[in-house]
Design a protein around this motif. Structure first.
Motif, PDB file in Angstrom:
ATOM      1  N   TRP A   1       0.792  -1.218   0.000  1.00 21.69           N
ATOM      2  CA  TRP A   1       0.000   0.000   0.000  1.00 21.69           C
ATOM      3  C   TRP A   1       0.836   1.285   0.000  1.00 21.69           C
ATOM      4  N   LEU A   2       2.166   1.149  -0.038  1.00 21.29           N
ATOM      5  CA  LEU A   2       3.037   2.327  -0.003  1.00 21.29           C
ATOM      6  C   LEU A   2       4.031   2.272  -1.159  1.00 21.29           C
ATOM      7  N   LYS A   3       4.026   3.321  -1.997  1.00 20.09           N
ATOM      8  CA  LYS A   3       4.922   3.341  -3.147  1.00 20.09           C
ATOM      9  C   LYS A   3       6.336   3.776  -2.765  1.00 20.09           C
ATOM     10  N   ASP A   4       6.456   4.930  -2.102  1.00 19.08           N
ATOM     11  CA  ASP A   4       7.791   5.377  -1.720  1.00 19.08           C
ATOM     12  C   ASP A   4       7.698   6.417  -0.604  1.00 19.08           C
ATOM     13  N   ILE A   5       8.858   6.703  -0.002  1.00 20.27           N
ATOM     14  CA  ILE A   5       8.994   7.733   1.022  1.00 20.27           C
ATOM     15  C   ILE A   5      10.113   8.673   0.582  1.00 20.27           C
ATOM     16  N   THR A   6       9.833   9.955   0.589  1.00 21.36           N
ATOM     17  CA  THR A   6      10.826  10.955   0.190  1.00 21.36           C
ATOM     18  C   THR A   6      11.197  11.834   1.382  1.00 21.36           C
ATOM     19  N   PHE A   7      12.500  11.932   1.646  1.00 21.63           N
ATOM     20  CA  PHE A   7      13.026  12.786   2.716  1.00 21.63           C
ATOM     21  C   PHE A   7      13.642  14.023   2.070  1.00 21.63           C
ATOM     22  N   ASN A   8      13.279  15.199   2.571  1.00 21.80           N
ATOM     23  CA  ASN A   8      13.770  16.445   2.005  1.00 21.80           C
ATOM     24  C   ASN A   8      14.361  17.330   3.103  1.00 21.80           C
ATOM     25  N   LEU A   9      15.505  17.911   2.816  1.00 21.89           N
ATOM     26  CA  LEU A   9      16.131  18.902   3.685  1.00 21.89           C
ATOM     27  C   LEU A   9      16.472  20.113   2.820  1.00 21.89           C
ATOM     28  N   SER A  10      15.949  21.285   3.184  1.00 21.85           N
ATOM     29  CA  SER A  10      16.171  22.477   2.365  1.00 21.85           C
ATOM     30  C   SER A  10      16.496  23.669   3.244  1.00 21.85           C
ATOM     31  N   GLY A  11      17.313  24.556   2.698  1.00 17.85           N
ATOM     32  CA  GLY A  11      17.668  25.802   3.367  1.00 17.85           C
ATOM     33  C   GLY A  11      17.384  26.983   2.457  1.00 17.85           C
ATOM     34  N   GLU A  12      16.814  28.041   3.019  1.00 14.98           N
ATOM     35  CA  GLU A  12      16.424  29.225   2.253  1.00 14.98           C
ATOM     36  C   GLU A  12      17.215  30.429   2.755  1.00 14.98           C
ATOM     37  N   ASN A  13      17.699  31.257   1.804  1.00 12.53           N
ATOM     38  CA  ASN A  13      18.448  32.476   2.144  1.00 12.53           C
ATOM     39  C   ASN A  13      19.639  32.164   3.059  1.00 12.53           C
ATOM     40  N   LEU A  14      20.491  31.269   2.593  1.00 20.48           N
ATOM     41  CA  LEU A  14      21.581  30.789   3.443  1.00 20.48           C
ATOM     42  C   LEU A  14      22.739  31.771   3.529  1.00 20.48           C
ATOM     43  N   LEU A  15      23.127  32.380   2.416  1.00 23.26           N
ATOM     44  CA  LEU A  15      24.260  33.297   2.410  1.00 23.26           C
ATOM     45  C   LEU A  15      23.947  34.496   1.531  1.00 23.26           C
ATOM     46  N   LEU A  16      24.550  35.638   1.853  1.00 21.49           N
ATOM     47  CA  LEU A  16      24.344  36.860   1.085  1.00 21.49           C
ATOM     48  C   LEU A  16      25.667  37.613   0.979  1.00 21.49           C
ATOM     49  N   TRP A  17      26.117  37.860  -0.249  1.00 19.92           N
ATOM     50  CA  TRP A  17      27.293  38.675  -0.498  1.00 19.92           C
ATOM     51  C   TRP A  17      26.823  40.016  -1.050  1.00 19.92           C
ATOM     52  N   LYS A  18      27.219  41.124  -0.386  1.00 20.89           N
ATOM     53  CA  LYS A  18      26.718  42.445  -0.757  1.00 20.89           C
ATOM     54  C   LYS A  18      27.736  43.519  -0.399  1.00 20.89           C
ATOM     55  N   LYS A  19      27.529  44.724  -0.962  1.00 17.51           N
ATOM     56  CA  LYS A  19      28.298  45.904  -0.604  1.00 17.51           C
ATOM     57  C   LYS A  19      27.506  46.827   0.305  1.00 17.51           C
ATOM     58  N   TYR A  20      26.224  46.686   0.314  1.00 18.51           N
ATOM     59  CA  TYR A  20      25.323  47.547   1.081  1.00 18.51           C
ATOM     60  C   TYR A  20      25.579  47.395   2.574  1.00 18.51           C
ATOM     61  N   ASN A  21      25.552  48.520   3.322  1.00 17.05           N
ATOM     62  CA  ASN A  21      25.823  48.442   4.755  1.00 17.05           C
ATOM     63  C   ASN A  21      24.575  48.143   5.566  1.00 17.05           C
ATOM     64  N   GLY A  22      23.425  48.047   4.918  1.00 17.13           N
ATOM     65  CA  GLY A  22      22.207  47.654   5.605  1.00 17.13           C
ATOM     66  C   GLY A  22      22.069  46.144   5.648  1.00 17.13           C
ATOM     67  N   PHE A  23      20.904  45.684   6.092  1.00 16.42           N
ATOM     68  CA  PHE A  23      20.691  44.250   6.214  1.00 16.42           C
ATOM     69  C   PHE A  23      20.658  43.553   4.855  1.00 16.42           C
ATOM     70  N   ASP A  24      19.876  44.097   3.930  1.00 16.31           N
ATOM     71  CA  ASP A  24      19.611  43.390   2.679  1.00 16.31           C
ATOM     72  C   ASP A  24      19.217  44.404   1.610  1.00 16.31           C
ATOM     73  N   PRO A  25      19.909  44.443   0.468  1.00 11.97           N
ATOM     74  CA  PRO A  25      19.538  45.397  -0.589  1.00 11.97           C
ATOM     75  C   PRO A  25      18.309  44.976  -1.391  1.00 11.97           C
ATOM     76  N   ASP A  26      17.888  43.729  -1.238  1.00 13.54           N
ATOM     77  CA  ASP A  26      16.726  43.238  -1.990  1.00 13.54           C
ATOM     78  C   ASP A  26      15.485  43.342  -1.116  1.00 13.54           C
ATOM     79  N   VAL A  27      15.055  44.578  -0.833  1.00 12.99           N
ATOM     80  CA  VAL A  27      13.928  44.808   0.060  1.00 12.99           C
ATOM     81  C   VAL A  27      12.955  45.778  -0.582  1.00 12.99           C
ATOM     82  N   SER A  28      11.749  45.790  -0.055  1.00  9.40           N
ATOM     83  CA  SER A  28      10.750  46.787  -0.399  1.00  9.40           C
ATOM     84  C   SER A  28       9.872  46.945   0.818  1.00  9.40           C
TER      85      SER A  28
END
Length: 621
Positions: free
Chosen positions: A564-591
């Motif tokens: 009754w079971l076809k498969d099991i999928t394990f997922n590990l994901s990371g979002e916004n892990l690193l940011l390289w920038k010149k801006y002295n604020g937190f994040d230049p990609d903001v609104s």
């Protein structure tokens, strides 16, 4: 004695432990559709949906909070919200196929209705904390009760038609037209007509390419059309009557005042954009390499915007249709299946985009300010000026600080610089170390006429790179986003980079001092003359490279072990892990949120994007 005065406050730990604040939400979504085919190739379809949403908010600050005075009592707030959305889409289609000719036509009608009712009441002086918000009328002073309510209703309708034709999957043509109506526009301008047409030539189907086996697809596309924008609040075109009843209760009654809260916009109508697009789709070597390239030009007119009006009217702005803008850009998408083997694959997707937005006309106005600095005398930081980019930055040219009285005296002759306020000769000594700015028109006053263009918030090139690897039952994905070029204001530096008494940026340790640092061009500590004065000192390169997402998955085949079971999928994901920038604020990609949220890269103290790690397990039956 002022030295013995103490101030009480509510520390975060007390608010977490003692304050009650929770929200309950209830939603229901119902949909039904009917599709019938009374005769061959003729289909009638009707889809209808009803969505309801309720929200109940409860807040209580008990009388035992540290900042509460004895006998003050607690504060309670209740919020009620009830939303309803009803939509209906009805279409009729007919298809015809004959000797390589394929033709289908669609006609339809859609309707949408939204209604929202809201009620809120707050009060203070509740003497029994256990009751909380369950007896909102139980206050010792009725003056503390503050009720409010609102009701919003919007309606939209559309009539639409579309015709598609192709000959032997070689030549395609599509023609569409729709008439859209929205209740939030003026009575005489609620409807707009938006046509479009598209052509496609599948060059690969031509005889002169039939032997080019290395080409899987080669097609050209042309399109032109008009779209509309109705993103305005309900009743925005109407004159609004506001009320206030915050006075004291005398003799059992409370005075209420009525006043105009909004100027009417009797001609408010759709914002319209005409878009022209040319593109090509290519695929080579058994789809190992796929390329899509597009170029587009768009013209927008009747922009929906707030325009400043004379304060004598009693208002600061008026909402109207005004101006024209243009947009030019190119986009390139490349997919490469680098390695394709039985136990290992590697695929790369690359996107590159370049876009240029320009203000072509803003009517009779010299400029339309979109975002200003703070204070009693605000200056434009983002605004529309004819001939400049849509997301242009404006401000003053920073000229350092006044280092000595000789500079003041020399400026009496040259008129090269000016300050945020007039400095008379008897005040030269006490204003050393304060900021100065280039006096563009040499009139001795810092005002809007001294503003200069400081750059474009739009990047010169932006996109992303996705690499996907599969090895056995493992799958690894790595996505990197990038943006090169463009400028950004660090809005917080209006307060934290001028030596004010608030928190300051670290570089302010190098501020001007007559003994320790007499040559510095950072404002002296304790000054206020740079507050609320935007300048190029606060503008930075907004380029960045971001490790946007990394995901690792593993699929375990269970079909041979469990029926009754076809498969099991394990997922590990990371979002916004690193940011390289010149801006002295937190994040230049903001609104930042608020009325200026449509602007690109407006950082008004926005929180940076959260770094998140997610682990999940998926079962497939």
């Amino acid at each position: 004695d002022e030295d013995n005065v103490t101030t009480t406050y509510n520390p975060p730990t007390a608010l977490i432990a003692m304050r009650t604040n929770y929200v309950t939400r209830l939603s229901a979504n119902h949909s039904v559709y009917v599709e019938i085919e009374p005769v061959k190739d003729l289909k009638l379809r009707s889809g209808n949906s009803y969505y309801s949403y309720q929200q109940h908010g409860f807040i209580y600050n008990p009388s035992t909070l540290p900042a509460k005075n004895p006998g003050e009592g607690g504060d309670a707030t209740r919020n009620e919200r009830d939303d309803m959305t009803l939509s209906s889409e009805n279409t009729i289609t007919y298809a015809l196929k004959k000797k390589g000719h394929r033709f289908d036509v669609l006609g339809g009608f859609t309707a949408y209705r939204f209604k929202s009712d809201r009620l809120a009441i707050s009060g203070s002086g509740y003497m029994v904390d256990d009751v909380k918000w369950n007896n909102m009328g139980g206050v010792t002073d009725k003056n503390t009760l503050s009720p409010s309510s609102a009701s919003v209703s919007t309606t939209k309708m559309s009539f639409l038609a579309r015709a598609n034709y192709n000959y032997k999957s070689r030549y395609y043509i599509t023609v569409t037209g729709r008439a859209d109506g929205a209740s939030n526009f003026a009575a005489n301008n609620k409807w707009g007509f938006f046509p479009s047409a598209a052509l496609k030539w599948n060059v690969k189907k031509e005889n002169f390419l039939k032997h080019a086996s290395w080409i899987d697809e080669l097609s050209l596309r042309l399109s032109a059309g008009r779209t509309g924008n109705d993103a305005v609040d309900a009743y925005r075109s109407l004159e609004m009557l506001s009320t206030t009843s915050k006075g004291y209760i005398f003799g059992g009654s409370q005075a209420a005042a009525y006043f105009r809260g909004q100027l009417p916009s009797p001609d408010l109508t759709w914002e319209k954009t005409d878009l022209y697009n040319v593109a090509t789709d290519m695929s080579f070597f058994n789809s190992r390499l796929n390329v899509t390239a597009e170029a587009y030009v768009s013209k927008t007119r009747d922009l929906l915007m707030d325009v400043q009006v004379a304060s004598q009217t009693g208002f600061n702005s008026h909402f109207v249709n005004l101006g024209n803008t243009s947009n030019h850009g190119v986009e390139l998408s490349i997919e490469s299946r680098n390695i394709v083997r039985k136990g290992f694959t590697w695929t790369t997707n690359i996107t590159l985009s370049h876009n240029r937005q320009n203000v072509d006309n803003i009517g009779t106005s010299e400029y339309v300010s979109v975002a200003d600095s703070g204070g009693n005398n605000p200056f434009m930081m983002h605004g529309f000026v004819k001939g400049y980019p849509l997301n242009a930055l404006w401000g003053f040219r920073y000229a350092g600080v006044w280092h000595n009285t000789e500079e003041f005296k020399r400026n009496e002759v040259t008129h090269a610089y000016t300050s945020s306020s007039v400095i008379t000769p008897d005040k030269y000594d006490i204003n050393l170390g304060t900021p100065r700015y280039y006096d563009i028109n040499n009139d001795g006053t810092l005002d809007q006429k001294d503003l200069v263009y400081l750059g474009n918030a739009d990047p010169w090139l932006y996109g992303g790179v996705q690499n996907t690897f599969t090895f056995g039952d493992f799958r690894l994905g790595v996505y990197v986003a990038y943006s090169f070029g463009g400028k950004i204001y660090n809005y917080s530096e209006l307060f934290m980079a001028g030596g004010n008494t608030t928190n300051q940026y670290r570089y302010m340790v190098n501020s001007w001092h007559p003994v320790r640092n007499p040559d510095s061009d950072y404002p002296r500590a304790g000054g206020t003359m740079s507050k609320d004065v935007p300048s190029d000192r606060m503008v930075y390169d907004a380029s960045y490279v971001r490790l946007k997402n990394v995901s690792l998955g593993y699929t375990l085949d269970m079909s041979k072990k469990v029926k009754w079971l076809k498969d099991i999928t394990f997922n590990l994901s990371g979002e916004n892990l690193l940011l390289w920038k010149k801006y002295n604020g937190f994040d230049p990609d903001v609104s930042s949120s608020g009325s200026e949220s449509t602007l690109r890269r407006l950082d008004m103290g926005a929180y940076p994007k959260a770094r998140t790690i997610v682990f999940s397990v998926q079962f497939r039956y």
